[in-house]
Motif scaffolding. Structure first.
Motif, mmCIF file in Angstrom:
data_model
loop_
_atom_site.group_PDB
_atom_site.id
_atom_site.type_symbol
_atom_site.label_atom_id
_atom_site.label_comp_id
_atom_site.label_asym_id
_atom_site.label_seq_id
_atom_site.Cartn_x
_atom_site.Cartn_y
_atom_site.Cartn_z
ATOM 1 N N GLY A 39 16.306 9.639 -17.611
ATOM 2 C CA GLY A 39 15.594 8.420 -17.987
ATOM 3 C C GLY A 39 16.314 7.131 -17.626
ATOM 4 O O GLY A 39 15.941 6.056 -18.107
ATOM 5 N N LYS A 40 17.291 7.201 -16.727
ATOM 6 C CA LYS A 40 18.066 6.002 -16.360
ATOM 7 C C LYS A 40 17.178 4.962 -15.663
ATOM 8 O O LYS A 40 17.250 3.768 -15.962
ATOM 9 C CB LYS A 40 19.251 6.397 -15.461
ATOM 10 C CG LYS A 40 20.177 7.433 -16.111
ATOM 11 C CD LYS A 40 21.300 7.886 -15.202
ATOM 12 C CE LYS A 40 20.874 8.703 -14.010
ATOM 13 N NZ LYS A 40 20.265 10.020 -14.370
ATOM 14 N N THR A 41 16.344 5.432 -14.724
ATOM 15 C CA THR A 41 15.448 4.490 -14.032
ATOM 16 C C THR A 41 14.349 4.004 -14.978
ATOM 17 O O THR A 41 13.985 2.822 -14.962
ATOM 18 C CB THR A 41 14.830 5.151 -12.786
ATOM 19 O OG1 THR A 41 15.906 5.523 -11.902
ATOM 20 C CG2 THR A 41 13.897 4.212 -12.040
ATOM 21 N N ASP A 79 21.681 2.692 -7.640
ATOM 22 C CA ASP A 79 21.700 4.126 -7.900
ATOM 23 C C ASP A 79 22.711 4.710 -6.911
ATOM 24 O O ASP A 79 22.466 4.742 -5.698
ATOM 25 C CB ASP A 79 20.312 4.740 -7.687
ATOM 26 C CG ASP A 79 20.311 6.237 -7.955
ATOM 27 O OD1 ASP A 79 21.402 6.851 -7.972
ATOM 28 O OD2 ASP A 79 19.220 6.806 -8.129
ATOM 29 N N GLU A 107 23.127 3.132 -12.025
ATOM 30 C CA GLU A 107 22.937 4.560 -12.291
ATOM 31 C C GLU A 107 23.980 5.351 -11.497
ATOM 32 O O GLU A 107 24.353 4.967 -10.409
ATOM 33 C CB GLU A 107 21.532 5.005 -11.859
ATOM 34 C CG GLU A 107 20.430 4.271 -12.599
ATOM 35 C CD GLU A 107 19.038 4.807 -12.274
ATOM 36 O OE1 GLU A 107 18.890 6.017 -12.033
ATOM 37 O OE2 GLU A 107 18.103 3.987 -12.260
ATOM 38 N N SER A 135 11.467 13.669 -25.252
ATOM 39 C CA SER A 135 12.426 12.924 -26.068
ATOM 40 C C SER A 135 13.821 12.914 -25.431
ATOM 41 O O SER A 135 14.217 13.870 -24.761
ATOM 42 C CB SER A 135 12.467 13.578 -27.460
ATOM 43 O OG SER A 135 13.294 12.855 -28.310
HETATM 44 N N1 LIG Z 1 11.676 9.513 -23.950
HETATM 45 C C1 LIG Z 1 11.703 9.389 -22.607
HETATM 46 N N2 LIG Z 1 12.361 8.350 -22.039
HETATM 47 C C2 LIG Z 1 12.410 8.211 -20.692
HETATM 48 N N3 LIG Z 1 11.835 9.079 -19.812
HETATM 49 C C3 LIG Z 1 11.165 10.118 -20.323
HETATM 50 C C4 LIG Z 1 11.084 10.322 -21.726
HETATM 51 N N4 LIG Z 1 10.376 11.450 -21.941
HETATM 52 C C5 LIG Z 1 10.047 11.919 -20.732
HETATM 53 N N5 LIG Z 1 10.495 11.139 -19.760
HETATM 54 C C6 LIG Z 1 10.300 11.405 -18.322
HETATM 55 O O1 LIG Z 1 11.561 11.707 -17.773
HETATM 56 C C7 LIG Z 1 11.627 11.236 -16.435
HETATM 57 C C8 LIG Z 1 12.805 10.286 -16.301
HETATM 58 O O2 LIG Z 1 12.938 9.965 -14.951
HETATM 59 P P1 LIG Z 1 13.925 8.857 -14.421
HETATM 60 O O3 LIG Z 1 13.617 8.679 -12.988
HETATM 61 O O4 LIG Z 1 13.874 7.684 -15.319
HETATM 62 O O5 LIG Z 1 15.333 9.599 -14.614
HETATM 63 P P2 LIG Z 1 16.753 9.217 -14.005
HETATM 64 O O6 LIG Z 1 17.739 9.462 -15.094
HETATM 65 O O7 LIG Z 1 16.700 7.863 -13.410
HETATM 66 O O8 LIG Z 1 16.943 10.331 -12.874
HETATM 67 P P3 LIG Z 1 17.851 10.282 -11.537
HETATM 68 O O9 LIG Z 1 19.212 10.785 -11.905
HETATM 69 O O10 LIG Z 1 17.137 11.228 -10.606
HETATM 70 O O11 LIG Z 1 17.881 8.860 -11.014
HETATM 71 C C9 LIG Z 1 10.305 10.537 -16.135
HETATM 72 O O12 LIG Z 1 9.476 11.468 -15.475
HETATM 73 C C10 LIG Z 1 9.766 10.230 -17.515
HETATM 74 O O13 LIG Z 1 8.359 10.214 -17.540
#
Ligand SMILES: Nc1ncnc2c1ncn2[C@@H]1O[C@H](COP(=O)(O)OP(=O)(O)OP(=O)(O)O)[C@@H](O)[C@H]1O
Ligand SMILES: [Mg+2]
Length: 165
Positions: A39-41, A79, A107, A135
């Motif tokens: 969920g970082k992005t 990122d 990130e 979550s």
């Molecule tokens: N509570 C939540 N908060 C944030 N994202 C959530 C949550 N629940 C489900 N998700 C889902 O989780 C995913 C998070 O994706 P995101 O691209 O933000 O992750 P990331 O940490 O940036 O990944 P990466 O390391 O690939 O950059 C999305 O598909 C989002 O819809």
């Protein structure tokens, strides 16, 4: 100084990122850590929208950095997942980004160790074992006087839509 929250769905993530956005000065460095898809992005997107960005927020996985010039501030969203050597940050002008009067969101900061300046705030996102589909847990670590005061403010504000653990 640390504070742990549960982000029970994406709306909760957006609410917390918007709350944090209001506490950030024009210049700060945030590390966003956690596994792929944590969920970082999504959190960064919430921050950018809360600060007035109207358009899309795409993951800067291939570009390494995405700049956002807002009416009141400059934001750089990094990122570093695909970085093979922290020195690559030098080639893309990393020093200028991190010394600018800007908010820098990073990130995968683990990939930039040795080049990145120390963070004000470290955000650790993880899948919540109770409901990994929707979550997340978020732990905020204050790493500078600024970061510690932000964490202190977040932790006493009980208007959060997320539950405290
Ligand atoms: N509570 C939540 N908060 C944030 N994202 C959530 C949550 N629940 C489900 N998700 C889902 O989780 C995913 C998070 O994706 P995101 O691209 O933000 O992750 P990331 O940490 O940036 O990944 P990466 O390391 O690939 O950059 C999305 O598909 C989002 O819809
Ligand atoms: Mg991402």
């Amino acid at each position: 100084m640390s504070y742990r929250l549960i982000l029970s769905d994406e709306a909760a993530t957006q609410a917390v990122s918007a709350q944090l956005a209001q506490l950030l000065p024009g210049r700060a460095l945030l590390y966003l850590e956690g596994p792929l898809g944590a969920g970082k992005t999504t959190f960064s997107r919430g921050l950018l929208h809360a600060l007035g960005h109207k358009g899309a927020v795409k993951s800067p996985t291939y570009t390494l950095v995405e700049p956002y010039q807002l009416a009141t501030r400059q934001i750089y969203h990094f990122d570093l997942y695909r970085l093979t050597d922290p020195e690559e940050l030098e080639f893309i002008g990393g020093r200028d980004y991190f010394s600018a009067d800007a908010l820098c969101l990073v990130e995968w900061p683990e990939r930039g160790v040795g080049f990145l300046p120390p963070a004000d705030l470290q955000l650790q996102l993880d899948y919540d074992v109770e409901d990994p589909e929707h979550s997340r847990t978020l732990t905020l670590h204050g790493m500078s006087p600024l970061g510690r005061s932000i964490v202190a403010t977040m932790s006493v504000d009980k208007k959060l839509s997320a539950d405290e653990k």
